[in-house]
Design an enzyme around this catalytic site. Structure first.
Site, short mmCIF file in Angstrom:
data_model
loop_
_atom_site.label_atom_id
_atom_site.label_comp_id
_atom_site.label_asym_id
_atom_site.label_seq_id
_atom_site.Cartn_x
_atom_site.Cartn_y
_atom_site.Cartn_z
N LYS A 72 7.68 -7.11 19.89
CA LYS A 72 6.80 -8.13 20.47
C LYS A 72 5.57 -8.30 19.60
O LYS A 72 5.05 -7.33 19.04
CB LYS A 72 6.34 -7.72 21.88
N TYR A 132 3.28 -13.91 24.07
CA TYR A 132 3.94 -12.96 23.19
C TYR A 132 5.26 -13.50 22.68
O TYR A 132 6.02 -14.12 23.39
CB TYR A 132 4.06 -11.56 23.78
N ASP A 175 6.79 -2.66 39.22
CA ASP A 175 5.98 -1.75 38.42
C ASP A 175 5.48 -0.56 39.25
O ASP A 175 5.38 0.56 38.74
CB ASP A 175 4.79 -2.49 37.80
#
Length: 182
Positions: A72, A132, A175
């Site tokens: 990335k 990104y 997450d």
């Protein structure tokens, strides 16, 4: 553009030359020839992602099974983020270590992370926007997560935003449920 390798081999900070005048500012955010010269590798683009976050939003730690791995190239285009890179490559001398870079709209700094490295970003201001470039299209079968608050990693997350106000961490359910490093 100035390149600096982070404490994690395969991760780089890039600081562009900013050209400003009464019209505004211009910079080269990515240039393949300079990137390859500094890192010793090409970057093959397959997907571009953009994420907008409120202050305190913490995304990650995300990574992709390696192989195939996903590299990335991350740039903040508005606001500010703390970008954290974690070495998740078994056998690496820096396995389990992390490093961070402040990405913001003032410096226009970017971070590159090689395949096998984990990645997390913490928004330090409302409306912060990150873009990104990815070397692999999103492939859910290779997508992995790790707990950003894992005590073994001991990442030093800031508790105040760029304006000095306290941050309240906000993470996705995915997450929050991510496994620990160990």
């Amino acid at each position: 553009m100035h390149f600096r390798e982070l404490a994690i081999p395969g991760a780089w900070e890039m600081t562009p030359r900013l050209h400003g005048d009464d019209r505004g500012m211009f910079c080269e955010s990515f240039k393949a020839s300079e990137f390859e010269k500094a890192t010793g590798r090409p970057f093959e683009l397959h997907q571009v992602n953009t994420s907008v976050s409120a202050a305190g939003v913490l995304r990650g730690i995300h990574y992709t099974d390696n192989p195939p791995g996903q590299a990335k190239y991350v740039t903040c285009v508005r606001g500010a983020f703390l970008d954290v890179v974690v070495d998740l490559r078994p056998g690496s001398p820096t396995y389990g270590r992390w490093d961070s870079v402040l990405l913001d709209e003032t410096s226009r700094r970017s971070v590159f992370l090689s395949e096998g490295l984990g990645h997390a970003i913490l928004s330090l201001a409302d409306g912060s926007t990150v873009t990104y470039l990815c070397s692999l299209e999103y492939s859910p079968e290779f997508d992995r997560d790790m707990d950003a608050f894992d005590p073994t990693l001991a990442i030093d997350w800031p508790t105040v935003g760029i304006d000095g106000s306290p941050l309240t961490f906000l993470r996705s359910t995915k997450d929050q449920l991510a496994p620990q490093f160990s």
